[in-house]
Design a protein around this motif. Structure first.
Motif, PDB file in Angstrom:
ATOM      1  N   ARG A 158       0.812  -1.209   0.000  1.00  0.00           N
ATOM      2  CA  ARG A 158       0.000   0.000   0.000  1.00  0.00           C
ATOM      3  C   ARG A 158       0.847   1.261   0.000  1.00  0.00           C
ATOM      4  NH1 ARG A 158      -4.383   2.370   3.779  1.00  0.00           N
ATOM      5  NH2 ARG A 158      -5.491   3.566   2.218  1.00  0.00           N
ATOM      6  N   GLY A 159       1.978   1.258   0.657  1.00  0.00           N
ATOM      7  CA  GLY A 159       2.814   2.451   0.728  1.00  0.00           C
ATOM      8  C   GLY A 159       4.244   2.142   0.349  1.00  0.00           C
ATOM      9  N   GLY A 160       5.041   3.182   0.174  1.00  0.00           N
ATOM     10  CA  GLY A 160       6.466   3.043  -0.084  1.00  0.00           C
ATOM     11  C   GLY A 160       6.784   2.293  -1.356  1.00  0.00           C
ATOM     12  N   PRO A 161       7.871   1.470  -1.308  1.00  0.00           N
ATOM     13  CA  PRO A 161       8.308   0.766  -2.516  1.00  0.00           C
ATOM     14  C   PRO A 161       7.233  -0.156  -3.096  1.00  0.00           C
ATOM     15  CG  PRO A 161       9.963   0.594  -0.781  1.00  0.00           C
ATOM     16  CD  PRO A 161       8.752   1.226  -0.171  1.00  0.00           C
ATOM     17  N   GLY A 162       6.404  -0.762  -2.245  1.00  0.00           N
ATOM     18  CA  GLY A 162       5.339  -1.631  -2.747  1.00  0.00           C
ATOM     19  C   GLY A 162       4.343  -0.879  -3.602  1.00  0.00           C
ATOM     20  N   ALA A 163       3.988   0.322  -3.170  1.00  0.00           N
ATOM     21  CA  ALA A 163       3.036   1.138  -3.936  1.00  0.00           C
ATOM     22  C   ALA A 163       3.648   1.623  -5.240  1.00  0.00           C
ATOM     23  CB  ALA A 163       2.569   2.319  -3.098  1.00  0.00           C
ATOM     24  N   VAL A 164       4.930   1.959  -5.217  1.00  0.00           N
ATOM     25  CA  VAL A 164       5.605   2.395  -6.447  1.00  0.00           C
ATOM     26  C   VAL A 164       5.594   1.262  -7.465  1.00  0.00           C
ATOM     27  CG1 VAL A 164       7.834   3.070  -7.434  1.00  0.00           C
ATOM     28  CG2 VAL A 164       7.033   4.123  -5.307  1.00  0.00           C
ATOM     29  N   ARG A 165       5.924   0.074  -7.014  1.00  0.00           N
ATOM     30  CA  ARG A 165       5.934  -1.089  -7.919  1.00  0.00           C
ATOM     31  C   ARG A 165       4.538  -1.394  -8.444  1.00  0.00           C
ATOM     32  NH1 ARG A 165       5.975  -6.866  -7.569  1.00  0.00           N
ATOM     33  NH2 ARG A 165       6.997  -7.614  -9.430  1.00  0.00           N
ATOM     34  N   ARG A 166       3.556  -1.391  -7.546  1.00  0.00           N
ATOM     35  CA  ARG A 166       2.179  -1.698  -7.932  1.00  0.00           C
ATOM     36  C   ARG A 166       1.647  -0.655  -8.913  1.00  0.00           C
ATOM     37  NH1 ARG A 166      -1.903   0.449  -5.633  1.00  0.00           N
ATOM     38  NH2 ARG A 166      -0.839   0.908  -3.692  1.00  0.00           N
ATOM     39  N   SER A 167       1.973   0.607  -8.684  1.00  0.00           N
ATOM     40  CA  SER A 167       1.499   1.683  -9.570  1.00  0.00           C
ATOM     41  C   SER A 167       2.095   1.580 -10.971  1.00  0.00           C
ATOM     42  CB  SER A 167       1.830   3.041  -8.973  1.00  0.00           C
ATOM     43  OG  SER A 167       1.146   3.197  -7.755  1.00  0.00           O
ATOM     44  N   ALA A 168       3.223   0.896 -11.101  1.00  0.00           N
ATOM     45  CA  ALA A 168       3.861   0.751 -12.409  1.00  0.00           C
ATOM     46  C   ALA A 168       3.319  -0.433 -13.205  1.00  0.00           C
ATOM     47  CB  ALA A 168       5.372   0.591 -12.223  1.00  0.00           C
ATOM     48  N   LEU A 169       2.400  -1.202 -12.621  1.00  0.00           N
ATOM     49  CA  LEU A 169       1.840  -2.349 -13.341  1.00  0.00           C
ATOM     50  C   LEU A 169       1.006  -1.866 -14.525  1.00  0.00           C
ATOM     51  CD1 LEU A 169       0.748  -4.519 -10.279  1.00  0.00           C
ATOM     52  CD2 LEU A 169       2.709  -4.909 -11.798  1.00  0.00           C
ATOM     53  N   PRO A 170       0.953  -2.638 -15.617  1.00  0.00           N
ATOM     54  CA  PRO A 170       0.205  -2.211 -16.800  1.00  0.00           C
ATOM     55  C   PRO A 170      -1.306  -2.132 -16.550  1.00  0.00           C
ATOM     56  CG  PRO A 170       1.436  -4.247 -17.227  1.00  0.00           C
ATOM     57  CD  PRO A 170       1.626  -3.907 -15.797  1.00  0.00           C
ATOM     58  N   GLU A 171      -1.940  -1.187 -17.231  1.00  0.00           N
ATOM     59  CA  GLU A 171      -3.406  -1.054 -17.199  1.00  0.00           C
ATOM     60  C   GLU A 171      -4.050  -1.871 -18.307  1.00  0.00           C
ATOM     61  OE1 GLU A 171      -3.736   3.210 -17.686  1.00  0.00           O
ATOM     62  OE2 GLU A 171      -3.990   3.448 -15.518  1.00  0.00           O
ATOM     63  N   ALA A 172      -3.256  -2.285 -19.291  1.00  0.00           N
ATOM     64  CA  ALA A 172      -3.773  -3.054 -20.424  1.00  0.00           C
ATOM     65  C   ALA A 172      -2.680  -3.975 -20.932  1.00  0.00           C
ATOM     66  CB  ALA A 172      -4.241  -2.118 -21.537  1.00  0.00           C
ATOM     67  N   PHE A 173      -3.114  -5.031 -21.623  1.00  0.00           N
ATOM     68  CA  PHE A 173      -2.208  -6.035 -22.162  1.00  0.00           C
ATOM     69  C   PHE A 173      -2.566  -6.284 -23.620  1.00  0.00           C
ATOM     70  CE2 PHE A 173      -1.928  -6.621 -17.680  1.00  0.00           C
ATOM     71  CZ  PHE A 173      -0.649  -7.103 -17.450  1.00  0.00           C
ATOM     72  N   PRO A 174      -1.617  -6.812 -24.405  1.00  0.00           N
ATOM     73  CA  PRO A 174      -1.958  -7.207 -25.772  1.00  0.00           C
ATOM     74  C   PRO A 174      -3.068  -8.261 -25.742  1.00  0.00           C
ATOM     75  CG  PRO A 174       0.421  -7.247 -25.451  1.00  0.00           C
ATOM     76  CD  PRO A 174      -0.203  -7.042 -24.101  1.00  0.00           C
ATOM     77  N   LEU A 175      -3.921  -8.201 -26.739  1.00  0.00           N
ATOM     78  CA  LEU A 175      -5.027  -9.154 -26.820  1.00  0.00           C
ATOM     79  C   LEU A 175      -4.565 -10.470 -27.435  1.00  0.00           C
ATOM     80  CD1 LEU A 175      -7.821  -6.751 -28.048  1.00  0.00           C
ATOM     81  CD2 LEU A 175      -7.641  -7.825 -25.790  1.00  0.00           C
ATOM     82  N   PRO A 176      -5.140 -11.576 -26.968  1.00  0.00           N
ATOM     83  CA  PRO A 176      -4.806 -12.872 -27.560  1.00  0.00           C
ATOM     84  C   PRO A 176      -5.528 -13.054 -28.894  1.00  0.00           C
ATOM     85  CG  PRO A 176      -6.486 -13.137 -25.884  1.00  0.00           C
ATOM     86  CD  PRO A 176      -6.088 -11.681 -25.866  1.00  0.00           C
ATOM     87  N   GLU A 177      -5.094 -14.044 -29.637  1.00  0.00           N
ATOM     88  CA  GLU A 177      -5.798 -14.408 -30.870  1.00  0.00           C
ATOM     89  C   GLU A 177      -7.076 -15.141 -30.487  1.00  0.00           C
ATOM     90  OE1 GLU A 177      -5.433 -13.902 -34.177  1.00  0.00           O
ATOM     91  OE2 GLU A 177      -3.858 -12.490 -33.601  1.00  0.00           O
ATOM     92  N   ALA A 178      -8.197 -14.534 -30.745  1.00  0.00           N
ATOM     93  CA  ALA A 178      -9.503 -15.140 -30.474  1.00  0.00           C
ATOM     94  C   ALA A 178     -10.525 -14.395 -31.321  1.00  0.00           C
ATOM     95  CB  ALA A 178      -9.853 -15.053 -28.991  1.00  0.00           C
ATOM     96  N   GLU A 179     -11.636 -15.051 -31.567  1.00  0.00           N
ATOM     97  CA  GLU A 179     -12.709 -14.466 -32.373  1.00  0.00           C
ATOM     98  C   GLU A 179     -13.651 -13.676 -31.465  1.00  0.00           C
ATOM     99  OE1 GLU A 179     -14.430 -13.439 -35.826  1.00  0.00           O
ATOM    100  OE2 GLU A 179     -12.675 -14.736 -35.678  1.00  0.00           O
ATOM    101  N   PRO A 180     -13.878 -12.373 -31.755  1.00  0.00           N
ATOM    102  CA  PRO A 180     -14.821 -11.594 -30.940  1.00  0.00           C
ATOM    103  C   PRO A 180     -16.239 -12.131 -31.079  1.00  0.00           C
ATOM    104  CG  PRO A 180     -13.448 -10.156 -32.288  1.00  0.00           C
ATOM    105  CD  PRO A 180     -13.203 -11.563 -32.753  1.00  0.00           C
ATOM    106  N   PRO A 181     -17.062 -11.963 -30.074  1.00  0.00           N
ATOM    107  CA  PRO A 181     -16.749 -11.333 -28.793  1.00  0.00           C
ATOM    108  C   PRO A 181     -16.037 -12.304 -27.854  1.00  0.00           C
ATOM    109  CG  PRO A 181     -19.040 -12.001 -28.792  1.00  0.00           C
ATOM    110  CD  PRO A 181     -18.478 -12.354 -30.153  1.00  0.00           C
ATOM    111  N   PHE A 182     -15.148 -11.728 -27.027  1.00  0.00           N
ATOM    112  CA  PHE A 182     -14.497 -12.525 -25.996  1.00  0.00           C
ATOM    113  C   PHE A 182     -14.082 -11.636 -24.828  1.00  0.00           C
ATOM    114  CE2 PHE A 182     -10.889 -11.431 -28.763  1.00  0.00           C
ATOM    115  CZ  PHE A 182      -9.916 -11.039 -27.851  1.00  0.00           C
TER     116      PHE A 182
END
Length: 158
Positions: free
Chosen positions: A17-41
């Motif tokens: 929640r605070g300090g180095p843990g929060a800095v690391r957590r805040s740097a996590l991605p908000e989005a990722f590349p999508l996998p190969e799949a047929e929409p909707p998914f």
């Protein structure tokens, strides 16, 4: 329906929640590349503190249940509203009467909607950040990695 939904969920405890843990957590991605799949998914990405925030991913064909997010397609537009679970809503500090309106998207648009939660477990307070990414009418693997057309921030101070 040419709709792709990506849920990115991050769980942590007071240790991150605070300090180095929060800095690391805040740097996590908000989005990722999508996998190969047929929409909707639905592409779900889960990152847990106990797993050092290493992403685990699943893909499910179809749309998410209406108990999680309302998706309504009409007249060439998509209306989106995440559903809030009252116990989580009550513990995130926001006024129950306030809620953003549904987002209306046109084809080739994207949405990033963020909500956070606080809840108790046998080990104390735990926290969760949900990021709902939606692509409507256009899908490449990288579509959600770019700045979204629409952004809603429902995060509160926990």
């Amino acid at each position: 329906m040419n709709i792709v939904v990506q849920w990115v969920r991050i769980y942590w405890t007071k240790d991150s929640r605070g300090g180095p843990g929060a800095v690391r957590r805040s740097a996590l991605p908000e989005a990722f590349p999508l996998p190969e799949a047929e929409p909707p998914f639905v592409h779900e990405v889960l990152m847990l503190e106990r797993d050092d925030f290493s992403p685990s991913m699943t893909v499910t064909s179809g749309l998410p249940p209406e108990t999680k997010v309302e998706l309504t397609e009409a007249d060439g537009h998509l209306h989106i509203l995440p559903v809030r679970d009252p116990p989580e809503w009550a513990s995130n500090g926001l006024d129950l009467a306030w809620r953003p309106a549904a987002v209306t998207m046109r084809p080739r648009q994207t949405l990033r909607w963020q909500l956070n939660h606080r809840f108790t477990t046998e080990r104390g307070w735990c926290y969760r950040l949900d990021t709902l990414n939606v692509s409507y009418g256009h899908r490449t693997a990288e579509v959600l990695l770019h700045p979204p057309t629409h952004r809603v921030d429902e995060r509160s101070h926990l």
